[in-house]
Enzyme design. Structure first.
Site, PDB file in Angstrom:
ATOM      1  N   ASP A   1     -16.627  -0.601  13.887  1.00  0.00           N
ATOM      2  CA  ASP A   1     -16.391  -1.084  15.246  1.00  0.00           C
ATOM      3  C   ASP A   1     -15.688  -2.433  15.195  1.00  0.00           C
ATOM      4  O   ASP A   1     -15.797  -3.166  14.196  1.00  0.00           O
ATOM      5  CB  ASP A   1     -17.719  -1.234  15.999  1.00  0.00           C
ATOM      6  CG  ASP A   1     -18.420   0.101  16.218  1.00  0.00           C
ATOM      7  OD1 ASP A   1     -17.717   1.136  16.211  1.00  0.00           O
ATOM      8  OD2 ASP A   1     -19.651   0.106  16.388  1.00  0.00           O
TER       9      ASP A   1
ATOM     10  N   CYS B   1       0.800  -1.228   0.000  1.00  0.00           N
ATOM     11  CA  CYS B   1       0.000   0.000   0.000  1.00  0.00           C
ATOM     12  C   CYS B   1       0.832   1.276   0.000  1.00  0.00           C
ATOM     13  O   CYS B   1       0.526   2.219  -0.725  1.00  0.00           O
ATOM     14  CB  CYS B   1      -0.986  -0.003   1.166  1.00  0.00           C
ATOM     15  SG  CYS B   1      -0.252   0.086   2.817  1.00  0.00           S
TER      16      CYS B   1
ATOM     17  N   HIS C   1      -2.879   1.562   6.835  1.00  0.00           N
ATOM     18  CA  HIS C   1      -3.117   1.534   5.396  1.00  0.00           C
ATOM     19  C   HIS C   1      -2.807   2.921   4.864  1.00  0.00           C
ATOM     20  O   HIS C   1      -3.151   3.935   5.484  1.00  0.00           O
ATOM     21  CB  HIS C   1      -4.551   1.133   5.075  1.00  0.00           C
ATOM     22  CG  HIS C   1      -4.839   1.057   3.606  1.00  0.00           C
ATOM     23  ND1 HIS C   1      -3.967   0.480   2.704  1.00  0.00           N
ATOM     24  CD2 HIS C   1      -5.891   1.504   2.873  1.00  0.00           C
ATOM     25  CE1 HIS C   1      -4.467   0.574   1.488  1.00  0.00           C
ATOM     26  NE2 HIS C   1      -5.634   1.197   1.563  1.00  0.00           N
TER      27      HIS C   1
ATOM     28  N   ASN D   1     -14.203   4.069  10.346  1.00  0.00           N
ATOM     29  CA  ASN D   1     -15.281   4.166  11.334  1.00  0.00           C
ATOM     30  C   ASN D   1     -15.836   2.846  11.851  1.00  0.00           C
ATOM     31  O   ASN D   1     -16.696   2.865  12.745  1.00  0.00           O
ATOM     32  CB  ASN D   1     -16.451   4.973  10.753  1.00  0.00           C
ATOM     33  CG  ASN D   1     -16.194   6.465  10.780  1.00  0.00           C
ATOM     34  OD1 ASN D   1     -16.091   7.071  11.836  1.00  0.00           O
ATOM     35  ND2 ASN D   1     -16.066   7.044   9.594  1.00  0.00           N
TER      36      ASN D   1
ATOM     37  N   ASP E   1      -7.164   5.925  -3.633  1.00  0.00           N
ATOM     38  CA  ASP E   1      -6.418   4.764  -3.134  1.00  0.00           C
ATOM     39  C   ASP E   1      -6.051   3.850  -4.305  1.00  0.00           C
ATOM     40  O   ASP E   1      -6.917   3.168  -4.852  1.00  0.00           O
ATOM     41  CB  ASP E   1      -7.260   4.007  -2.110  1.00  0.00           C
ATOM     42  CG  ASP E   1      -6.450   2.942  -1.381  1.00  0.00           C
ATOM     43  OD1 ASP E   1      -5.313   2.663  -1.806  1.00  0.00           O
ATOM     44  OD2 ASP E   1      -6.962   2.401  -0.388  1.00  0.00           O
TER      45      ASP E   1
END
Length: 710
Positions: free
Chosen positions: A427, A304, A362, A425, A385
């Site tokens: 969880d 990456c 990342h 974001n 990306d």
């Protein structure tokens, strides 16, 4: 012999005679012919005016759209007569062309091509013409001709080529940035830092973007030419290259080689024998030039940060402001439920069973542009990306996704906002399983996207931009304010009402030192408890689940009613030496109530930072003069090391310089002196890397060097 800066011109006819007739209108007269002898592209002046001095090695003049550049004519036989002689400029991009009348008025429009004769100090034997493209002109390599029309004759002269880039200095350009320090950092800076590791133990990896190195500009333009978009419909591709949204999507797809003749082949296995290990690259120039020189075969291999750093180079070359961004604990939410499940055994070994994943870090890029396709409010930084993860519009690309849209969860907008939103974001649900049954779980809502960094403007340090992506309690988003959460201080009570456990690393870990950590167990009930404690450490790559445990220990503790106990543990260097390199470590503790069999988990993933090379240079550095630097290293390991020292620096050293480092005993020190001749003025990065042969590890260091004009 032609004087410097002057080029011979040739009479040319494009297609049929109609091309020249469109340039000029024939009139009858018997006036003496007007002939063009030479054209001077005024390279030095134009490069300075357009802030493209770094591209002076290009065979074509490099300018920016929306701003005039000057060409000087040398006439022969007679002077230019403004009342009876007429000039036209024909500008060509592939099969597209525009014919521009040369006027005597300096009034130009930012929405169309213009050309005018310099009215100040008009030399009728050597007139100067200013050519100005619209601020929305397409990026690419243009050919241009001068059409000369007199009452007697008409001729077309091939002048040459110029390369047109985006212009962040032009208010009408969609990539306009209003602050000079940002333009210097995000367009002109040819070096930077890539951030890796973990939030509590950042690794700053030096990177040379190399946009001014010979051959890099040409490779970036070739990237547009060999793209599927250009091959499918050349005319439409040229027309769309006026839009940075379009350009950025093309580049995002072309950096990886999944669908096309892209630059880099990704490899996340353990086998890199067919190419270069991604961690060995130190700059974009070698990658882009190897790709171009191989006939557009993908360069092996990238991960990456390599994909992102090479894309940053291409975008800065094309004139689009760009910066590299690291998202720590980046989620790949395959089922789009914004929950990442992680599974552990009852003794704390992490299992590789989930289709979802969290990368410890990342790396992507942000580009700055106006989003005229989305309306007001979505301008500014956009996520792109180039790492191939999922398809977007049928191609392996991602973005541009407005950072503002990610923060406000505007998943109705283009492009790929839901995917990036989940990356910062989601969880994390940590689950303990035994014999296929869930016996405990805990939820962490802070881990994913806990820290998002880029390089600070003008300084070799990090800058947190977490608050740009998500609504957070503290507007400063400082590293220290997150450390407690990331190191496991927050108690993960799971489904047990009786016991809580927390795991805390005592300090940031450095190679050669013990890994020291503390576990705190609290009995929250009024009855005594006897607890089994299981400790477990597994090596892992930043984007993979961990391998089998390389270290574990078990014990029993007794807790009186409402008692809290602190347990100190350490992993010795000899116990983790074989998992060093770019690996991280997943550390877990499971506390088991021997009466109720209830279990509670706490875990932490951390990196062990490599030692640094020390790079020193003299204070006063001037171009084109021999300078000296030194690179030193002290071996902190408990065994001898050897390897190869590589020193590089765009604008400072031509290519790379290698030195062999023979066996260096524990505590032993080496120092290597290097001479170099700076070729460019400005702040440059001198970077060094020591690739160790008996450990899978690379030691790095860098020094920012200010090269002052004479």
């Amino acid at each position: 012999m032609l004087s410097e800066g002057w080029a011979k011109v040739y009479i040319t006819v494009e297609g049929d005679s109609g091309d020249i007739e469109r340039c000029c209108e024939k009139k009858d007269s018997h006036m003496e012919d007007l002939s063009l002898q030479y054209v001077n592209l005024e390279e030095s002046e134009n490069l300075e005016r357009h802030r493209t001095e770094g591209f002076s090695s290009s065979k074509a003049l490099v300018v920016r759209r929306g701003a005039p550049f000057r060409v000087s004519l040398q006439l022969e036989d007679r002077t230019f007569h403004p009342k009876t002689d007429f000039l036209r400029i024909k500008v060509m991009l592939g099969s597209l062309y525009v014919i521009i009348p040369v006027t005597s008025s300096k009034k130009v429009s930012s929405s169309s091509w213009n050309a005018y004769i310099d009215p100040e100090g008009l030399n009728l034997q050597s007139p100067s013409i200013f050519i100005c493209s619209p601020a929305s002109a397409s990026v690419g390599c243009y050919r241009f001709q001068l059409c000369v029309f007199t009452q007697e004759s008409q001729k077309a002269y091939a002048i040459g080529k110029f390369i047109l880039l985006c212009n962040p200095w032009c208010r009408e350009d969609a990539v306009y940035v209003p602050f000079e320090d940002q333009r210097e950092e995000y367009v002109q800076n040819d070096s930077g830092l890539l951030f890796m590791g973990t939030p509590m133990n950042l690794v700053s990896r030096p990177w040379s973007f190399d946009q001014y190195e010979p051959g890099v500009l040409e490779a970036c333009l070739n990237l547009l030419q060999v793209s599927p978009w250009h091959q499918k419909n050349t005319r439409l591709d040229y027309l769309n290259r006026n839009n940075p949204v379009y350009i950025s999507r093309v580049v995002s797809a072309m950096i990886n080689s999944e669908d096309d003749l892209g630059v880099l082949k990704g490899n996340w296995s353990d086998d890199f024998k067919q190419g270069v290990h991604p961690s060995m690259w130190t700059g974009s120039g070698d990658i882009l030039k190897q790709w171009a020189q191989s006939g557009y075969s993908p360069v092996k291999y990238g991960q990456c940060w390599v994909f992102a750093a090479v894309m940053c180079t291409v975008m800065r070359v094309l004139g689009i402001p760009c910066r590299v961004v690291t998202n720590f604990n980046s989620a790949h939410d395959t089922n789009a439920n914004l929950v990442i499940e992680e599974y552990y055994t009852e003794t704390g070994q992490k299992l590789n069973v989930s289709k979802d994943s969290i990368w410890n870090f990342h790396v992507w890029v942000e580009c700055y542009m106006t989003r005229r396709d989305l309306g007001p409010g979505m301008d500014g930084w956009q996520v792109l990306d180039p790492t191939p993860q999922e398809r977007s519009g049928g191609e392996f690309c991602c973005g541009p996704a407005p950072v503002k849209a990610i923060k406000d969860r505007r998943i109705d907008l283009l492009y790929d906002i839901p995917f990036v939103y989940a990356e910062v974001n989601a969880d994390v649900l940590s689950v303990i399983v035994s014999k296929g049954r869930v016996i405990s779980y805990s939820k962490d809502t802070e881990k994913v996207g806990s820290l998002i960094l880029t390089k600070a403007i003008g300084f070799p340090i990090h800058q947190s931009i977490t608050g740009d992506y998500k609504h957070i309690k503290s507007p400063t988003s400082s590293l220290t304010s997150r450390r407690s959460t990331m190191s496991g201080d927050s108690t993960l009570t799971g489904s047990s009402n009786g016991v809580s456990v927390s795991l805390t690393l005592d300090r940031a870990q450095v190679a050669g030192e013990p890994v020291c950590f503390t576990v705190k167990v609290i009995n929250r009930q009024n009855v005594a408890k006897k607890m089994k404690v299981h400790f477990n450490a597994q090596a892992k790559e930043y984007n993979h689940g961990p391998s089998d445990a390389f270290w574990e220990t078990h014990g029993v503790i007794k807790l009186a009613p409402m008692e809290a106990k602190v347990v100190h543990q350490q992993i010795l260097p000899a116990e983790y030496a074989h998992v060093l390199g770019d690996n991280l470590i997943n550390l877990a503790v499971v506390v088991e109530d021997m009466d109720s069999q209830e279990r509670v988990l706490a875990s932490e993933e951390f990196n062990i930072a490599s030692p640094h090379l020390t790079v020193q240079v003299a204070d006063s550095i001037v171009p084109n003069k021999v300078q000296t630097a030194s690179v030193s290293f002290t071996n902190p390991f408990s065994h001898p090391v050897s390897g190869v020292l590589t020193v590089a620096g765009a604008g400072l050293i031509q290519g790379k310089v290698n030195f062999r480092v023979l066996s260096l005993c524990p505590g032993g020190r080496m120092e290597q002196h290097i001479t170099f001749v700076p070729s460019m003025v400005g702040t440059k990065m001198l970077q060094a890397s020591l690739s160790l042969t008996n450990i899978s590890s690379t030691i790095r260091g860098f020094k920012m060097v200010s090269v002052h004009g004479a």
